[in-house]
Design a protein around this motif. Structure first.
Motif, PDB file in Angstrom:
ATOM      1  N   UNK A   1     -32.420   8.233   4.987  1.00 39.48           N
ATOM      2  CA  UNK A   1     -33.792   8.007   5.437  1.00 39.48           C
ATOM      3  C   UNK A   1     -34.556   9.311   5.297  1.00 39.48           C
ATOM      4  N   UNK A   2     -35.627   9.286   4.516  1.00 37.41           N
ATOM      5  CA  UNK A   2     -36.417  10.492   4.304  1.00 37.41           C
ATOM      6  C   UNK A   2     -37.760  10.374   5.011  1.00 37.41           C
ATOM      7  N   UNK A   3     -38.303  11.518   5.375  1.00 33.25           N
ATOM      8  CA  UNK A   3     -39.600  11.535   6.032  1.00 33.25           C
ATOM      9  C   UNK A   3     -40.718  11.352   5.010  1.00 33.25           C
TER      10      UNK A   3
ATOM     11  N   UNK B   1     -22.362  13.605  -4.704  1.00 30.52           N
ATOM     12  CA  UNK B   1     -22.131  12.174  -4.483  1.00 30.52           C
ATOM     13  C   UNK B   1     -23.473  11.471  -4.491  1.00 30.52           C
ATOM     14  N   UNK B   2     -23.533  10.340  -5.182  1.00 22.98           N
ATOM     15  CA  UNK B   2     -24.770   9.571  -5.274  1.00 22.98           C
ATOM     16  C   UNK B   2     -25.054   8.848  -3.960  1.00 22.98           C
ATOM     17  N   UNK B   3     -26.338   8.828  -3.572  1.00 23.73           N
ATOM     18  CA  UNK B   3     -26.778   8.115  -2.372  1.00 23.73           C
ATOM     19  C   UNK B   3     -28.074   7.378  -2.693  1.00 23.73           C
ATOM     20  N   UNK B   4     -28.431   6.460  -1.816  1.00 24.15           N
ATOM     21  CA  UNK B   4     -29.728   5.790  -1.917  1.00 24.15           C
ATOM     22  C   UNK B   4     -30.747   6.558  -1.076  1.00 24.15           C
ATOM     23  N   UNK B   5     -32.013   6.314  -1.316  1.00 18.52           N
ATOM     24  CA  UNK B   5     -33.076   6.960  -0.549  1.00 18.52           C
ATOM     25  C   UNK B   5     -34.030   5.915  -0.025  1.00 18.52           C
ATOM     26  N   UNK B   6     -34.455   6.062   1.210  1.00 18.38           N
ATOM     27  CA  UNK B   6     -35.425   5.141   1.801  1.00 18.38           C
ATOM     28  C   UNK B   6     -36.388   5.924   2.670  1.00 18.38           C
ATOM     29  N   UNK B   7     -37.569   5.338   2.892  1.00 19.01           N
ATOM     30  CA  UNK B   7     -38.611   5.997   3.671  1.00 19.01           C
ATOM     31  C   UNK B   7     -38.482   5.642   5.137  1.00 19.01           C
ATOM     32  N   UNK B   8     -38.904   6.568   5.972  1.00 19.48           N
ATOM     33  CA  UNK B   8     -38.943   6.329   7.415  1.00 19.48           C
ATOM     34  C   UNK B   8     -40.291   5.708   7.754  1.00 19.48           C
ATOM     35  N   UNK B   9     -40.292   4.413   8.058  1.00 20.68           N
ATOM     36  CA  UNK B   9     -41.556   3.724   8.339  1.00 20.68           C
ATOM     37  C   UNK B   9     -42.227   4.242   9.588  1.00 20.68           C
ATOM     38  N   UNK B  10     -41.507   4.902  10.481  1.00 22.92           N
ATOM     39  CA  UNK B  10     -42.126   5.384  11.717  1.00 22.92           C
ATOM     40  C   UNK B  10     -42.996   6.598  11.467  1.00 22.92           C
ATOM     41  N   UNK B  11     -42.902   7.220  10.273  1.00 24.31           N
ATOM     42  CA  UNK B  11     -43.709   8.410  10.008  1.00 24.31           C
ATOM     43  C   UNK B  11     -44.898   8.105   9.119  1.00 24.31           C
ATOM     44  N   UNK B  12     -45.113   6.827   8.782  1.00 25.11           N
ATOM     45  CA  UNK B  12     -46.211   6.463   7.897  1.00 25.11           C
ATOM     46  C   UNK B  12     -47.263   5.687   8.686  1.00 25.11           C
TER      47      UNK B  12
ATOM     48  N   UNK C   1     -36.974  -0.172   0.351  1.00 17.67           N
ATOM     49  CA  UNK C   1     -36.731   1.228   0.639  1.00 17.67           C
ATOM     50  C   UNK C   1     -37.025   1.591   2.085  1.00 17.67           C
ATOM     51  N   UNK C   2     -37.580   0.670   2.843  1.00 15.49           N
ATOM     52  CA  UNK C   2     -37.803   0.870   4.261  1.00 15.49           C
ATOM     53  C   UNK C   2     -36.540   0.428   5.014  1.00 15.49           C
ATOM     54  N   UNK C   3     -36.093   1.181   6.028  1.00 12.92           N
ATOM     55  CA  UNK C   3     -34.880   0.791   6.748  1.00 12.92           C
ATOM     56  C   UNK C   3     -34.877  -0.639   7.235  1.00 12.92           C
ATOM     57  N   UNK C   4     -36.031  -1.118   7.698  1.00 11.46           N
ATOM     58  CA  UNK C   4     -36.062  -2.454   8.284  1.00 11.46           C
ATOM     59  C   UNK C   4     -35.893  -3.563   7.260  1.00 11.46           C
ATOM     60  N   UNK C   5     -35.996  -3.232   5.958  1.00  5.83           N
ATOM     61  CA  UNK C   5     -35.931  -4.271   4.950  1.00  5.83           C
ATOM     62  C   UNK C   5     -34.584  -4.328   4.235  1.00  5.83           C
ATOM     63  N   UNK C   6     -33.591  -3.617   4.714  1.00  2.88           N
ATOM     64  CA  UNK C   6     -32.257  -3.747   4.134  1.00  2.88           C
ATOM     65  C   UNK C   6     -31.780  -5.194   4.254  1.00  2.88           C
TER      66      UNK C   6
END
Length: 353
Positions: free
Chosen positions: A29-31, A52-63, A74-79
């Motif tokens: 989770x990125x800011x 090591x490869x990872x996925x990246x997603x946005x932190x919806x609480x900072x937008x 890419x938003x945590x809540x939409x996994x």
């Protein structure tokens, strides 16, 4: 194992890499405004680079407002499915925001790896029914300018259950982290583990920040060693009041550290000086780094020395040296020129003047 990592600093990147490199599916989770993370890069203690490869997603609480990434997964809540584990690797003062970022999964197990005391209690308050594990990292790491992490001292991590049926998950984590090369141990009592790590975190930390001196210089000074020794004695006293005893952590002989504190200074000081010099792998203590960064605020001292003061008040035990260190650190954080005064008056760190 599906893992969501909140906090891809030095500690989070090391643990995220350890999990991803051994088969876990890790999403970071990125800011808002930060660069997407495609891989975590670690340079191990002998200088070998790993990634090591990872996925990246946005932190919806900072937008604020709409964002098309919330429709792209890419938003945590939409996994598509909740993760198996949320790894919270932010600093203690950023923990409330991190907990808000993962509120969409109230039943997912959380692993806290913050230094000091209070992260587990705060997590339980925010997620009263959620499974919880606590971790105490003894490996020394620092983030490089290119975003990679230098793993300075091998160390390891202790893991302990806090709440819920997490034994199977804990054992799976132990397996992952061991395969990545970190010493790992499952411990039976999380409070004893966290307070034991606190002892290690106290060593030449607040004093180093207040005086802007290396740990070796602090332990070479008999007066400052007296400050160090008493702050640890106060911490051990409040541990005992809670029915807690120091326990060994992977790569950190905490029990021997506690015993050295009780020895006469002529014997105990050389032992603790060696521990202070080698424990961080050459990295400056965290409280000194915080002041040097210019980030402002108290850093983590409230979760370290401040936790000793708070527990002492709860059990009616005096903790004057830890209280003096908290006050002096706040003084220097507000006005760095005060360091010169404390260098000339180290006795103030004992008396609180």
């Amino acid at each position: 194992m599906r893992v969501v990592l909140v906090g891809a600093g030095a500690v989070g990147s090391l643990l995220g890499w350890a999990l991803a490199s051994t088969g876990a599916d890790v999403s970071v989770v990125r800011r808002r405004g930060s660069t997407a993370v495609a891989e975590l890069v670690v340079v191990d203690p002998v200088g070998v680079q790993h990634s090591a490869a990872v996925r990246s997603m946005s932190d919806r609480t900072t937008r604020s407002g709409s964002d098309p990434t919330t429709r792209s997964g890419s938003d945590p809540a939409t996994l598509a499915e909740p993760p198996d584990l949320i790894l919270l690797a932010v600093k203690a003062f950023d923990l409330p925001a991190a907990l808000a970022a993962v509120a969409a999964w109230p039943s997912t197990a959380v692993l806290t790896v913050q230094n000091g005391i209070g992260a587990e209690e705060a997590t339980l308050e925010a997620r009263p029914q959620g499974p919880l594990l606590a971790g105490s990292l003894t490996a020394s790491v620092e983030r490089s300018a290119d975003g990679s992490v230098r793993w300075l001292r091998r160390g390891g991590i202790g893991l302990a259950a806090v709440q819920g049926d997490v034994a199977e998950l804990r054992d799976e984590l132990v397996g992952h982290v061991r395969r990545a090369g970190l010493l790992t141990r499952a411990l039976p009592e999380w409070r004893a583990m966290k307070w034991s790590k606190l002892l290690a975190n106290l060593v030449a930390n607040a004093t180093s920040g207040i005086l802007d001196r290396d740990p070796a210089a602090i332990y070479a000074d008999p007066v400052l060693y007296g400050v160090e020794r008493v702050q640890l004695q106060e911490a051990l006293a409040v541990m005992a009041a809670q029915g807690l005893r120091p326990v060994g952590l992977p790569g950190a002989p905490i029990v021997w550290l506690a015993r050295a504190v009780g020895l006469p200074p002529a014997i105990g000081r050389p032992i603790l000086a060696r521990a202070a010099g080698g424990a961080r792998g050459g990295k400056s203590p965290s409280l000194r780094l915080h002041l040097a960064s210019g980030a402002g605020g108290p850093g983590e001292i409230e979760q370290l020395n401040g936790a000793v003061v708070a527990a002492g008040a709860q059990f009616g035990l005096p903790t004057p040296v830890n209280a003096a260190l908290v006050a002096a650190y706040a003084d220097v954080a507000a006005d760095p020129s005060r360091r010169a005064w404390y260098r000339a008056h180290p006795e103030a760190l004992t008396s609180g003047r």
